[in-house]
Design an enzyme around this catalytic site. Sequence first.
Site, short mmCIF file in Angstrom:
data_model
loop_
_atom_site.label_atom_id
_atom_site.label_comp_id
_atom_site.label_asym_id
_atom_site.label_seq_id
_atom_site.Cartn_x
_atom_site.Cartn_y
_atom_site.Cartn_z
N ASP A 139 0.78 -1.23 0.00
CA ASP A 139 0.00 0.00 0.00
C ASP A 139 0.82 1.28 0.00
O ASP A 139 0.26 2.37 0.11
CB ASP A 139 -0.96 0.00 1.21
CG ASP A 139 -2.05 1.05 1.07
OD1 ASP A 139 -2.49 1.28 -0.07
OD2 ASP A 139 -2.46 1.62 2.09
N CYS A 219 -15.36 11.59 1.25
CA CYS A 219 -15.20 10.41 2.11
C CYS A 219 -14.60 10.81 3.46
O CYS A 219 -13.60 11.54 3.52
CB CYS A 219 -14.30 9.40 1.41
SG CYS A 219 -13.88 7.96 2.41
N CYS A 253 -21.60 -4.16 4.88
CA CYS A 253 -21.59 -5.23 3.87
C CYS A 253 -22.16 -6.54 4.44
O CYS A 253 -21.65 -7.06 5.43
CB CYS A 253 -20.17 -5.47 3.36
SG CYS A 253 -20.06 -6.78 2.12
#
Length: 388
Positions: A139, A219, A253
């Site tokens: 990352d 966000c 989710c």
Amino acid sequence: MRTLTSDTQKLRGLIDREAERAGFAVVAVTSPDSIPLAPSRLAQFVAEGFHGSMGWMEETLDRRGDPSALWPEVRSVIVLAMNYGPEHDPRELLERRDRGAVSVYARNRDYHDVMKGRLKEIAGKIVAKAGGDVKVFVDTAPVMEKPLAEAAGVGWQGKHTNLVSREHGSWLFLGSIFTTAELVADTREADHCGSCHACLDACPTDAFPAPYRLDARRCISYLTIENKGPIPLEFREAIGNRIYGCDDCLAACPWNKFAQMASEAKLAAREDLREPKLSDLLELDDAAFRTFFSGSPVKRIGRDRFIRNVLIAAGNCADPALAGQVTGLLSDASPLVRGAAVWALSRLLPEAEFNACADVALALEGDDGVCEEWQQALDGISQKEIGL
């Protein structure tokens, strides 16, 4: 097509065993040419300005969209995933406004540090077994881990743009090993989101202009972490008590029902970061901040940005007991902190006290941005008075 030879089988067996030993929940392989749509999608994301102030995304556009452009020698990409599933739904903490909500991934050691050392160990074993060369990424390099993970079969990119796994839900850290070894690619994972849009509905700031598309500028993770300036006024109330990142779209989710809590002790949440008190965090000066967040990803944003976030949460908490601490931060060395303190105080003090405080502070304030915060707050109070 690559041929499955005895040596290839043995190397893959070694990789699988070492990945399991190192605590990875999933290991899969793809080829460097497996994400042909990624460059155009990334270019569109940047062209529309959805990356906000993350200029490094534009600067590394060519290399980020194509693993071979980053390292021409790569022949296989090994994607590894580590489970960091939380013990409880992190959204439960949002109701406790006197506490700060730190994103699940940041509640202990920086996962970059945890994973990179383990990936290097596995990479060393690959070289010892098969020769060649390797590169390890977690990352911090221009690597599109999520599309690569989807191509390798680890999961699929959900409508919230994050990776989703049928076995681990939305709670996976990703890392990759680029190797010159020829490995057989695994099967790509299909999209299993169907008609569900729970993640999109869960976003407090409407950061998804469409399924599978994210406007980072809206966000909360971007606003509280990547954004270096004041948090735009339109988002402050929606941030609530989220002081570092946001888990709402991940936690919503439905595939999380199959996820297991992270069993690795080093990924379990620090007790003092599960539900820290805002009153304690407001006391942190730079030295105390660095000590408290030593080894944590939170440390990377620095004390001033972090206290800015805590002040927004304090304003949303609306507990007058915090007014004294917030008032003290009106004289902080950082304009970023002083500006956030103004907004918080406008929500903590009675109107007359706030106006009196403004008279004193504005006479001493030399930063245009902070003066603007004062004026916005005073204007907001005036509009309330006349019922606007």
